[in-house]
Design an enzyme around this catalytic site. Structure first.
Site, short mmCIF file in Angstrom:
data_model
loop_
_atom_site.label_atom_id
_atom_site.label_comp_id
_atom_site.label_asym_id
_atom_site.label_seq_id
_atom_site.Cartn_x
_atom_site.Cartn_y
_atom_site.Cartn_z
N ASN A 151 0.87 -1.18 0.00
CA ASN A 151 0.00 0.00 0.00
C ASN A 151 0.91 1.23 0.00
O ASN A 151 1.38 1.67 1.05
CB ASN A 151 -0.89 -0.05 1.25
CG ASN A 151 -1.80 1.15 1.36
OD1 ASN A 151 -1.69 2.11 0.60
ND2 ASN A 151 -2.69 1.12 2.34
N LYS A 171 2.94 0.90 3.35
CA LYS A 171 2.57 -0.15 4.31
C LYS A 171 2.68 -1.49 3.58
O LYS A 171 2.32 -1.57 2.41
CB LYS A 171 1.12 0.03 4.77
CG LYS A 171 0.93 1.15 5.77
CD LYS A 171 -0.51 1.08 6.32
CE LYS A 171 -0.91 2.42 6.89
NZ LYS A 171 -2.34 2.65 6.93
N ARG A 181 -2.61 -1.85 -3.46
CA ARG A 181 -3.71 -0.90 -3.32
C ARG A 181 -3.45 0.23 -4.31
O ARG A 181 -2.37 0.84 -4.30
CB ARG A 181 -3.74 -0.34 -1.91
CG ARG A 181 -4.82 0.71 -1.76
CD ARG A 181 -4.71 1.41 -0.44
NE ARG A 181 -5.73 2.43 -0.36
CZ ARG A 181 -5.62 3.52 0.38
NH1 ARG A 181 -4.52 3.75 1.07
NH2 ARG A 181 -6.59 4.39 0.42
N HIS A 233 -11.84 4.79 -0.34
CA HIS A 233 -11.96 3.85 0.80
C HIS A 233 -12.86 2.66 0.44
O HIS A 233 -13.47 2.04 1.32
CB HIS A 233 -12.60 4.53 2.04
CG HIS A 233 -11.74 5.54 2.73
ND1 HIS A 233 -12.28 6.68 3.29
CD2 HIS A 233 -10.42 5.59 2.94
CE1 HIS A 233 -11.30 7.40 3.84
NE2 HIS A 233 -10.16 6.76 3.63
N GLY A 276 -10.83 7.68 9.71
CA GLY A 276 -9.42 7.59 10.05
C GLY A 276 -8.83 8.97 9.90
O GLY A 276 -9.48 9.97 10.27
N ARG A 282 -8.19 17.64 6.26
CA ARG A 282 -8.95 18.07 5.08
C ARG A 282 -10.28 18.69 5.49
O ARG A 282 -10.92 18.21 6.43
CB ARG A 282 -9.21 16.88 4.16
CG ARG A 282 -8.00 16.46 3.37
CD ARG A 282 -8.28 15.17 2.59
NE ARG A 282 -7.42 14.10 3.07
CZ ARG A 282 -7.60 12.81 2.83
NH1 ARG A 282 -8.62 12.40 2.11
NH2 ARG A 282 -6.77 11.91 3.30
N ARG A 300 -7.43 11.66 18.94
CA ARG A 300 -7.21 11.32 20.36
C ARG A 300 -6.70 12.53 21.13
O ARG A 300 -7.17 12.84 22.23
CB ARG A 300 -6.20 10.18 20.45
CG ARG A 300 -6.43 9.24 21.58
CD ARG A 300 -5.52 8.06 21.48
NE ARG A 300 -4.83 8.00 20.17
CZ ARG A 300 -4.12 6.98 19.78
NH1 ARG A 300 -3.98 5.95 20.56
NH2 ARG A 300 -3.52 6.98 18.60
N ILE A 305 -10.71 6.23 14.27
CA ILE A 305 -11.65 6.97 15.11
C ILE A 305 -12.92 6.15 15.34
O ILE A 305 -13.37 5.98 16.48
CB ILE A 305 -12.01 8.33 14.46
CG1 ILE A 305 -10.76 9.20 14.30
CG2 ILE A 305 -13.07 9.06 15.28
CD1 ILE A 305 -10.98 10.49 13.50
N GLU A 325 -8.50 -3.61 5.26
CA GLU A 325 -8.36 -3.41 3.82
C GLU A 325 -7.32 -4.35 3.22
O GLU A 325 -7.48 -4.82 2.10
CB GLU A 325 -7.96 -1.95 3.56
CG GLU A 325 -9.08 -0.98 3.91
CD GLU A 325 -8.59 0.45 4.05
OE1 GLU A 325 -8.04 0.79 5.12
OE2 GLU A 325 -8.77 1.23 3.10
P1 ADP Z 1 -5.35 6.20 8.52
O1 ADP Z 1 -6.50 6.85 7.84
O2 ADP Z 1 -4.06 6.94 8.32
O3 ADP Z 1 -5.24 4.70 8.27
P2 ADP Z 1 -6.33 5.47 11.16
O4 ADP Z 1 -7.48 4.68 10.62
O5 ADP Z 1 -5.29 4.73 11.91
O6 ADP Z 1 -5.64 6.38 10.08
O7 ADP Z 1 -6.98 6.58 12.13
C1 ADP Z 1 -6.19 7.54 12.76
C2 ADP Z 1 -7.09 8.38 13.66
O8 ADP Z 1 -7.68 7.53 14.65
C3 ADP Z 1 -6.33 9.48 14.41
O9 ADP Z 1 -7.08 10.69 14.37
C4 ADP Z 1 -6.30 8.93 15.83
O10 ADP Z 1 -6.25 9.95 16.81
C5 ADP Z 1 -7.63 8.22 15.88
N1 ADP Z 1 -7.70 7.32 17.04
C6 ADP Z 1 -6.98 6.21 17.26
N2 ADP Z 1 -7.28 5.72 18.51
C7 ADP Z 1 -8.19 6.56 19.05
C8 ADP Z 1 -8.88 6.62 20.30
N3 ADP Z 1 -8.69 5.72 21.25
N4 ADP Z 1 -9.74 7.64 20.51
C9 ADP Z 1 -9.93 8.58 19.56
N5 ADP Z 1 -9.32 8.59 18.37
C10 ADP Z 1 -8.45 7.59 18.12
#
Ligand code: ADP
Length: 398
Positions: free
Chosen positions: A9, A16, A88, A177, A207, A238, A282, A329, A383
């Site tokens: 990816n 990744k 991907r 996605h 995410g 964004r 977070r 998230i 994915e």
């Molecule tokens: P990507 O789109 O890069 O794959 P992820 O799916 O890993 O990203 O999502 C990243 C987001 O998830 C970040 O905003 C991170 O803060 C949030 N996140 C991860 N764990 C938690 C949590 N326990 N509470 C709130 N948000 C979280």
């Protein structure tokens, strides 16, 4: 027979990778190359339960990272069991409605869509070429982020612009996605015991990028991202939806250049722009908890936009069996889920607070139900496994 697929990816500055058993979804190697093209490029991976990290040469690009990954795979004799490499690919335009074995025509097709995804498709192509060179005997498969949404009808994918822009230049909504929305909708249908062919499910992938999709009888009928992954929900950096009149205002009145507008909307907006603190949900939640007003504001705007999108998707669905939260998230933030369910008060969901708190760190579960039997659930996405399964299916069919 082995079912092991190397999944690559390639993002704009990261890569990744994983070796996944397409039958079970288990991984024997996972890793991430970060900060590619920058001075601190590095490669970290997990092999047989142990974690490793190595520095890459300054400015290393995808091909250098892939060379390291290939030598690691060969050293460990992991290549002996590989049946394919699955890639991907972000933008397949209208040319690709499903995953395909890569040949020259497919490479040309991905090249033709570079203008629609200038950061991602070239990185994806670099990954494909490097993997073709390293594994000359293995079939390479492309899995597109856009393919799942090709089932949308014109009323959902056309912008109300002069039609010639669509006909001559492909300006339309594509959605992204797709592998995640596909996987999560199917798993959600299983969890609520409904055949996917007779189901109405809204999937919210939250995410760093965020999108929501209406999945009717297993097919995407509408989704929030558009021509590019900028449209729709508020995301980490964004903006999501805005008034297109903003472009003229920014350029004529505030003298922004095109590239400044692009960078602002893609990299300095969303949760980061509103909170002026972080793009990381977070961190924002922790700051809001301590009384940071802009962090609270960012969460409010994020949840309000998301709830509006979810509510609007009962239009293409006509009914509702489930809303499924996924992505970093969606899978972890009980706060965001609770706020969104409260904003959807018209749907009269009864939130199970304990189930909401328990659904995190990869746990799936139903967290709310309404009097009509619709459910809200949390469903971890995967994915990479979808890419491995598609690659395996195509190789078997050859
Ligand atoms: P990507 O789109 O890069 O794959 P992820 O799916 O890993 O990203 O999502 C990243 C987001 O998830 C970040 O905003 C991170 O803060 C949030 N996140 C991860 N764990 C938690 C949590 N326990 N509470 C709130 N948000 C979280």
């Amino acid at each position: 027979m082995s079912h092991n697929v190397l999944v690559l990816n390639c993002g704009s500055s990261s890569l990744k990778f994983a070796i996944i058993d397409a039958a079970s979804g288990t991984t024997s190697l996972t890793g991430l190359a970060e900060c590619l093209s920058l001075e601190n490029a590095s490669l970290s991976y997990k092999l047989n339960g142990k974690k490793y990290k190595i520095d890459l040469p300054e400015g290393a690009q995808h091909d250098a990272a892939i060379a390291e990954i290939v030598s690691l795979i060969k050293q460990q004799h992991l290549d002996d069991s590989l049946i394919a490499v699955g890639h991907r690919v972000v933008h397949g335009g209208e040319a690709f409605t499903g995953s395909v074995v890569i040949d020259n025509a497919v490479i040309n097709g991905i090249e033709n869509n570079v203008a629609l995804a200038p950061l991602h498709n070239p990185a994806n192509l670099m990954g494909i070429r490097a993997a073709q060179t390293a594994f000359t005997n293995l079939p390479q498969v492309a899995v597109f982020d856009t393919a799942f949404h090709q089932s949308m009808e014109k009323q959902a994918y056309l912008y109300a612009l002069p039609l010639s822009l669509y006909k001559e230049h492909g300006v339309r909504r594509y959605g992204f996605h797709g592998t995640s929305h596909y996987f999560v909708a199917n798993e959600a249908a299983k969890l609520i015991n409904k055949p996917i062919e007779q189901s109405a499910i809204i999937t919210a992938h939250l995410g760093n990028g965020c999108s929501v999709t209406a999945v009717k009888n297993g097919k995407s009928v509408d989704t929030s991202m558009g021509l590019t992954p900028l449209e729709g929900l508020v995301m980490g950096t964004r903006s999501g939806d805005l008034d297109a009149g903003l472009y003229n205002y920014l350029s004529s009145t505030l003298n922004y250049s095109n590239s400044q507008i692009d960078a602002m909307l893609n990299k300095q907006s969303g949760l980061l722009g509103l909170s002026e603190l972080s793009s990381d949900c977070r961190e924002i939640e922790e700051a809001a908890e301590k009384g940071h007003m802009q962090a609270k504001l960012a969460l409010d705007v994020f949840c309000y936009r998301l709830a509006k999108y979810i509510a609007s998707y009962v239009v293409p669905l006509g009914q509702l069996d489930a809303i499924a939260f996924t992505g970093g998230i969606g899978e972890n933030s009980s706060l965001i889920r609770e706020k969104v369910i409260n904003l959807l008060s018209f749907f009269a969901f009864d939130l199970d607070h304990d189930a909401n708190l328990a659904a995190r760190f990869g746990n799936a579960g139903v967290i709310a139900t309404n009097p009509l039997g619709a459910k809200v659930l949390v469903m971890p996405t995967n994915e990479e496994w979808v890419i491995a399964m598609d690659a395996h299916k195509l190789v078997e069919a050859q």
